[in-house]
Motif scaffolding. Structure first.
Motif, PDB file in Angstrom:
ATOM      1  N   THR A 168       0.957  -1.400  -0.081  1.00  0.00           N
ATOM      2  CA  THR A 168      -0.056   0.279   0.119  1.00  0.00           C
ATOM      3  C   THR A 168       0.936   1.352   0.133  1.00  0.00           C
ATOM      4  OG1 THR A 168      -0.123   0.097   2.432  1.00  0.00           O
ATOM      5  CG2 THR A 168      -1.864  -1.302   1.355  1.00  0.00           C
ATOM      6  N   TRP A 169       2.011   1.225   0.338  1.00  0.00           N
ATOM      7  CA  TRP A 169       3.243   2.137   0.464  1.00  0.00           C
ATOM      8  C   TRP A 169       2.892   2.983   1.709  1.00  0.00           C
ATOM      9  CZ3 TRP A 169       7.716   1.710  -1.255  1.00  0.00           C
ATOM     10  CH2 TRP A 169       7.881   1.108  -2.447  1.00  0.00           C
ATOM     11  N   ALA A 170       1.976   2.505   2.433  1.00  0.00           N
ATOM     12  CA  ALA A 170       1.827   3.358   3.773  1.00  0.00           C
ATOM     13  C   ALA A 170       3.066   3.075   4.679  1.00  0.00           C
ATOM     14  CB  ALA A 170       0.554   2.472   4.600  1.00  0.00           C
ATOM     15  N   ALA A 171       3.458   4.378   5.407  1.00  0.00           N
ATOM     16  CA  ALA A 171       4.696   4.271   6.274  1.00  0.00           C
ATOM     17  C   ALA A 171       4.204   3.712   7.680  1.00  0.00           C
ATOM     18  CB  ALA A 171       4.735   5.721   6.419  1.00  0.00           C
ATOM     19  N   LEU A 172       4.547   2.529   7.893  1.00  0.00           N
ATOM     20  CA  LEU A 172       4.217   1.926   9.078  1.00  0.00           C
ATOM     21  C   LEU A 172       4.750   2.546  10.483  1.00  0.00           C
ATOM     22  CD1 LEU A 172       4.694  -1.816   8.115  1.00  0.00           C
ATOM     23  CD2 LEU A 172       2.564  -0.644   7.856  1.00  0.00           C
ATOM     24  N   ARG A 173       6.070   2.901  10.366  1.00  0.00           N
ATOM     25  CA  ARG A 173       6.884   3.689  11.260  1.00  0.00           C
ATOM     26  C   ARG A 173       7.841   4.688  10.504  1.00  0.00           C
ATOM     27  NH1 ARG A 173       6.709  -1.418  13.664  1.00  0.00           N
ATOM     28  NH2 ARG A 173       8.808  -1.874  12.989  1.00  0.00           N
TER      29      ARG A 173
END
Length: 297
Positions: free
Chosen positions: A187-192
């Motif tokens: 998703t290209w979400a930044a997890l941290r």
């Protein structure tokens, strides 16, 4: 920590390159070593006896190398002109196929350590994910800085290291001015994210994925916990700004670092003290490597 009696000694010098060696990579089975650099050569060496098996002349300087996990005879090469080449080695036959990949020099390559041959490539602000078998690419265009801080304000986005985690879809990315970001590549979400106030020029992730050591161009080498995002130690060096490599070895119990004066330094991670210094005649140390199969005492 490294055993007190552990000492490294030089055993072999590989001589073929006529200019700076910028990148090195072991094959997954540890049998072969690929080296490349500013002289536009890619050399394939047999690790057992240091014999040069293949020499491939490229069109541009080669800045990054990575072997495919499932195919121990295939190595990827990232070049200064933005292209990525695939070199297949079969006995005495070498096949080279190249493709344009980035608008900038390909300085970083990382192969996913799983059954799926996915490759991350970094070229300045560009971050791509490639699926080798399918020949597809999922691009990530970083038009917006990955982290925000007073330190990174108005500074360009530059990828400085790439690291796949044990999860098939998790990628750790370090940036010169924008800290550390862990992405979910589906998703290209930044997890941290961990913004830092110093330039990162290289980094290495501990095999268990819990720590990262960064080469801080301003002061030395810093260890951070990737879960809590807290600092866990620093290894200071003398001198001004420097761009030198750093690497976890011995299962993450030790760190080895380069320098601008020819020293390779072995550090104890727990105490952040020097364990041994290897001297190489005042030369800039530009790249280092630790074979996965040797990642144990």
């Amino acid at each position: 920590m490294p055993p007190p009696q552990l000492r490294y000694e030089e055993t072999t010098v590989l001589r073929e390159h006529t200019d700076s060696v910028l990148t090195v990579a072991f094959s997954g089975d540890g049998r072969y070593l690929a080296t490349a650099g500013a002289d536009r050569k890619v050399c394939i060496w047999r690790v057992e006896d240091g014999v040069l098996l293949h020499y491939i002349a490229m069109n541009e300087p080669v800045l990054s190398l990575a072997w495919l996990v499932r195919r121990h005879c295939t190595v990827l090469c990232g070049s200064q002109d933005g292209s990525v080449s695939i070199i297949d080695i079969q006995e005495e036959i070498v096949h080279v196929n190249g493709t344009w990949a980035h608008a900038c020099p390909v300085e970083r390559l990382a192969v996913q350590p799983s059954k799926v041959s996915r490759v991350a490539s970094g070229a300045h602000h560009e971050l791509f994910i490639w699926t080798i078998e399918k020949g597809t690419c999922t691009p990530r265009y970083l038009d917006v800085p990955p982290t925000h801080s007073l330190y990174s304000k108005d500074r360009g986005v530059v990828v400085t290291s790439l690291h796949w985690m044990k999860s098939d879809h998790t990628l750790v990315v370090t940036y010169m001015y924008h800290g550390i970001v862990i992405f979910d590549t589906r998703t290209w979400a930044a997890l941290r994210a961990l913004p830092l106030n110093s330039p990162i020029v290289d980094a290495s992730v501990k095999p268990d994925g819990k720590q990262i050591v960064i080469s801080n161009a301003a002061s030395g080498f810093d260890v951070y916990n990737l879960i809590s995002r807290e600092p866990e130690g620093s290894m200071a060096t003398e001198g001004g700004l420097r761009a030198v490599p750093v690497l976890f070895i011995h299962g993450g119990n030790a760190v080895v670092s380069g320098s601008t004066i020819g020293d390779v330094i072995l550090w104890d991670v727990k105490t952040c003290r020097r364990h041994q210094v290897l001297h190489f005649d005042g030369r800039l140390i530009q790249t280092m490597l630790w074979p996965i199969l040797a990642d144990r005492y």
